[in-house]
Design an enzyme around this catalytic site. Structure first.
Site, PDB file in Angstrom:
ATOM      1  N   LYS A 221       0.826  -1.170  -0.264  1.00  0.00           N
ATOM      2  CA  LYS A 221       0.057  -0.059   0.115  1.00  0.00           C
ATOM      3  C   LYS A 221       0.832   1.278   0.115  1.00  0.00           C
ATOM      4  CE  LYS A 221      -3.797  -2.368   0.180  1.00  0.00           C
ATOM      5  NZ  LYS A 221      -4.852  -1.989  -0.646  1.00  0.00           N
ATOM      6  N   ASP A 249      -0.417   0.305  -4.749  1.00  0.00           N
ATOM      7  CA  ASP A 249      -1.588   0.340  -4.590  1.00  0.00           C
ATOM      8  C   ASP A 249      -1.984   1.540  -3.521  1.00  0.00           C
ATOM      9  OD1 ASP A 249      -4.692   0.344  -4.337  1.00  0.00           O
ATOM     10  OD2 ASP A 249      -4.380  -1.716  -3.350  1.00  0.00           O
ATOM     11  N   GLU A 275      -1.792   0.743  -8.781  1.00  0.00           N
ATOM     12  CA  GLU A 275      -3.272   0.451  -8.573  1.00  0.00           C
ATOM     13  C   GLU A 275      -3.970   1.603  -7.915  1.00  0.00           C
ATOM     14  OE1 GLU A 275      -3.689  -3.309  -6.772  1.00  0.00           O
ATOM     15  OE2 GLU A 275      -5.793  -2.980  -6.056  1.00  0.00           O
ATOM     16  N   GLU A 303     -11.488  -2.130  -8.564  1.00  0.00           N
ATOM     17  CA  GLU A 303     -12.254  -2.522  -7.559  1.00  0.00           C
ATOM     18  C   GLU A 303     -13.367  -1.687  -7.008  1.00  0.00           C
ATOM     19  OE1 GLU A 303      -8.838  -2.399  -4.407  1.00  0.00           O
ATOM     20  OE2 GLU A 303     -10.370  -1.870  -3.221  1.00  0.00           O
ATOM     21  N   ASP A 326     -14.393  -6.318  -9.514  1.00  0.00           N
ATOM     22  CA  ASP A 326     -14.687  -6.804  -8.241  1.00  0.00           C
ATOM     23  C   ASP A 326     -15.870  -7.629  -8.459  1.00  0.00           C
ATOM     24  OD1 ASP A 326     -14.334  -5.860  -5.007  1.00  0.00           O
ATOM     25  OD2 ASP A 326     -16.378  -6.596  -5.733  1.00  0.00           O
ATOM     26  N   HIS A 353      -9.946  -8.174  -8.035  1.00  0.00           N
ATOM     27  CA  HIS A 353      -9.714  -7.666  -6.541  1.00  0.00           C
ATOM     28  C   HIS A 353      -9.904  -8.710  -5.557  1.00  0.00           C
ATOM     29  CE1 HIS A 353     -11.518  -5.319  -3.210  1.00  0.00           C
ATOM     30  NE2 HIS A 353     -10.332  -5.248  -3.184  1.00  0.00           N
TER      31      HIS A 353
END
Lengths: 434, 434
Positions: A221, A249, A275, A303, A326, A353
């Site tokens: 992340k 992400d 992402e 997502e 998703d 996702h």
């Protein structure tokens, strides 16, 4: 004929925020939750259809309210009539009641609620056929599959005829690819070490455990403080080396120009993709980011991409290198398949996702079906894996050396243990009394 | 300091479907409804903040649930702290609780609920200042206005500095334009004769009444059977002649290629615009339709455009000739102002979505403020008017010869009579017992 006699909906929440599991720059303290639907019939065969949509805590009660508002559109209907024309059923559920459609259309709470119901119908159908979802789909003829789909608002990019042609192109190799999957499994990647709330020690320990388990692809992340993002990337590269894959992400934290500037700085750590660099609604923004970061860093999103119309445009605009649909934000499996076909047409790999609760259980079926019958390819494809909450499922995902093993139990793998549903019922379950 | 002590939310529905008022190809039988919010304070001055979001019936209870889920983010807060930094308040309400944000983000039910709350805060503020909303806004300095806004996800198209420049450009003429509006009113158009469910006799009668009242601009619904659409266009042209303006509204019924083909056929009736020709999410689709119909027919959309990020792209992609923002589908007045500024930058006229219940009451303030302080122009601008349900408002819109008269009562004109709220409460009000 089998009539759907009852829809039960449950508010199921796991207090994951207590350990900062799943924390990222946008979602600091999620309580992974499910709006969980159970369909019963008069067949007397013991089969129920289970489906869920995923939320991260507060607001799950709003999705529950939406499922209740939709229930009358499915209770009392015959399963065989639905499965004989799944495309029509899907259109009817998502748009047949124009008063409910107004709340979206096809987005947000009402679409999340549709996903839970639609996926429960597929689960019920597959259980009665005695097949896992991926196999139910893979065994259909191209014509049968296309009949499950609604092409409304995407026919300028994908006609039913084009969808048929894509499916027919890959018919010959289906048995071979199915055998390959049973033998090798589907390649995955892990986010477990990369959550934002974890300490350096916890990151290093989780990365080492993941390496020992055979993982080759890792995600972290980003989107907090840039210096901190760089430091955490450095830690991960130290642990996993430079031959393995690192993805990043940002969970929508940046504006367009900010995303480009920050990723130019993080490029030093050679991420495969960035992402959710910005708003999930910003198709042209993603296209801009992609153009300005190419070819060193790919752009991934999906997502929070709420329907096939948005994915159509992400593909038309050359905005993404990876399509991260998703399973429960799109309106259930019918719409997921439309997006698989769109992605195949535009030659963009689908990397669904995962994470949350139940998403990995869903997506293994989607990626298997994509490989066996739609794209016919594994190139650029990795299936997200997060090791949270699988113990609550009757048929949880099984991982070996960083690959998903093929699920064999009938249905969509989303059925939870009754004890888990009871314990994590919000707000009355035991877990919420502690 | 004044504390907001209580939020009450009501499920208010009008059984408009009984007379096919508001019927169109997508929305055959709407019951115009409001998720209606009342904010109370401890000031003891008798002022309440009223705000609503608009739905068309079933599902209004889901928006009510969402308002209840958001209530704790506003109850207990001080009004002066909120109004001192409205941009921050707006960001906090729409994104401050990441668990609730997940349900959108910034779209569908949760964003509709935010709109009702945000507009109620503005109404309260304006009532306490003793000014109608348009005047509260018009009297602010450019700096004060910009402090009310959140530029997240649009800074690549509009920076705070650019917003300031737009507002400063028009500061000099504000008093003159305000006087002009008080004298002349704001030009409107009417949809009253054009609903899909009306008979030819009713259409002709309503068109004649509208002409007698002084209307110059008319809209009809299309998107049903093409022959029927042509027949109804013919009827309207017979009634209004060819010098007056005719607009058409397809309410999302068509795919992209279908929209182009159908409008080429309907071009014979010289419509100024085609509204909602396809999915409201299809930015690139609208751009394609616009390019292929230009220059004879303009493209209009916006009533289902869910946030500023989508409008940003519609403008960036040259997809629209008319921006039809909705006062309660966008997240309330703060986001509306961002869209006004974006439209001004891209030189696209704003013609807000009216009709329903309360939307005309809202939009008169928006268009007045746009003219006085943002765009400074009336060119290409018409404010939708539908003659439904105004009798339920304490300060309803006032129309004279097809123009909106300037509202002078303090607030956002959205306060309903207590008797109406009681009578149309769903499902217990008298109107629903009949």
């Amino acid at each position: 004929m089998t009539t759907i006699t009852h829809l039960e909906v449950r508010d199921t929440r796991f207090p994951t925020s207590r350990d900062l599991d799943g924390s990222d720059a946008m979602n600091a303290a999620p309580d992974y939750s499910a709006t969980y639907v159970i369909l019963s019939t008069d067949a007397g065969d013991g089969h129920e259809g289970h489906g869920l949509t995923f939320t991260i805590g507060r607001g799950n009660e709003v999705c529950v309210a939406a499922v209740n508002s939709l229930a009358s559109r499915i209770v009392g209907r015959e399963l065989e009539t639905i499965t004989a024309d799944m495309g029509r059923f899907w259109r009817d559920l998502t748009s047949g009641d124009s008063q409910l459609r107004w709340l979206g259309p096809e987005k947000g709470v009402i679409h999340l609620a549709c996903a839970a119901i639609v996926n429960a119908v597929w689960d019920l159908w597959a259980k009665r056929e005695g097949k896992p979802i991926w196999k139910l789909l893979a065994d259909m003829t191209p014509e049968e599959l296309v009949r499950c789909l609604d092409f409304r608002f995407v026919s300028d990019a994908l006609t039913p005829g084009e969808a048929l042609a894509i499916l027919k192109r890959n018919e010959a190799g289906k048995a071979q690819r199915e055998a390959h999957m049973r033998e090798a499994g589907y390649p995955g990647y892990t986010t477990s070490a990369g959550w934002l709330g974890y300490s350096e020690d916890k990151m290093r320990q989780l990365a080492r455990e993941a390496l020992a388990e055979g993982w080759e692809h890792f995600k972290q992340k980003v989107g907090g403080d840039l210096t901190e993002d760089r430091r955490r990337a450095q830690i991960l590269r130290e642990e996993i080396g430079w031959q393995r894959t690192l993805m990043m992400d940002a969970n929508q934290m940046w504006d367009v120009d900010e995303a480009i500037a920050n990723m130019r700085s993080l490029a030093e750590y050679a991420p495969l993709w960035i992402e959710e660099p910005t708003s999930p609604d910003d198709i042209l923004g993603h296209a801009e980011i992609r153009a300005r970061l190419a070819p060193s860093i790919g752009v991934a999103t999906g997502e929070h991409c709420h329907n096939r119309v948005m994915f159509k445009q992400l593909l038309q605009a050359d905005a993404i290198d990876f399509c991260q649909l998703d399973a429960a934000r799109l309106g259930g499996l019918n719409e997921v398949i439309v997006v698989l076909l769109l992605a195949a047409k535009y030659d963009v790999p689908v990397c669904p996702h995962g994470g949350g609760v139940g998403l990995c259980e869903y997506t293994q079926h989607i990626s298997l079906f994509d490989y066996i019958a739609v794209s016919g390819s594994l190139e650029g494809r990795l299936l997200e894996y997060v090791d949270h909450l699988h113990e609550h499922f009757v048929d949880p995902v099984r991982i070996d050396k960083g690959r998903y093993l093929v699920p064999e139990a009938p249905g969509y793998s989303i059925t939870m243990h009754p004890e888990s549903l009871a314990r994590f019922q919000f707000p009355d379950g035991e877990a919420w009394q502690e």
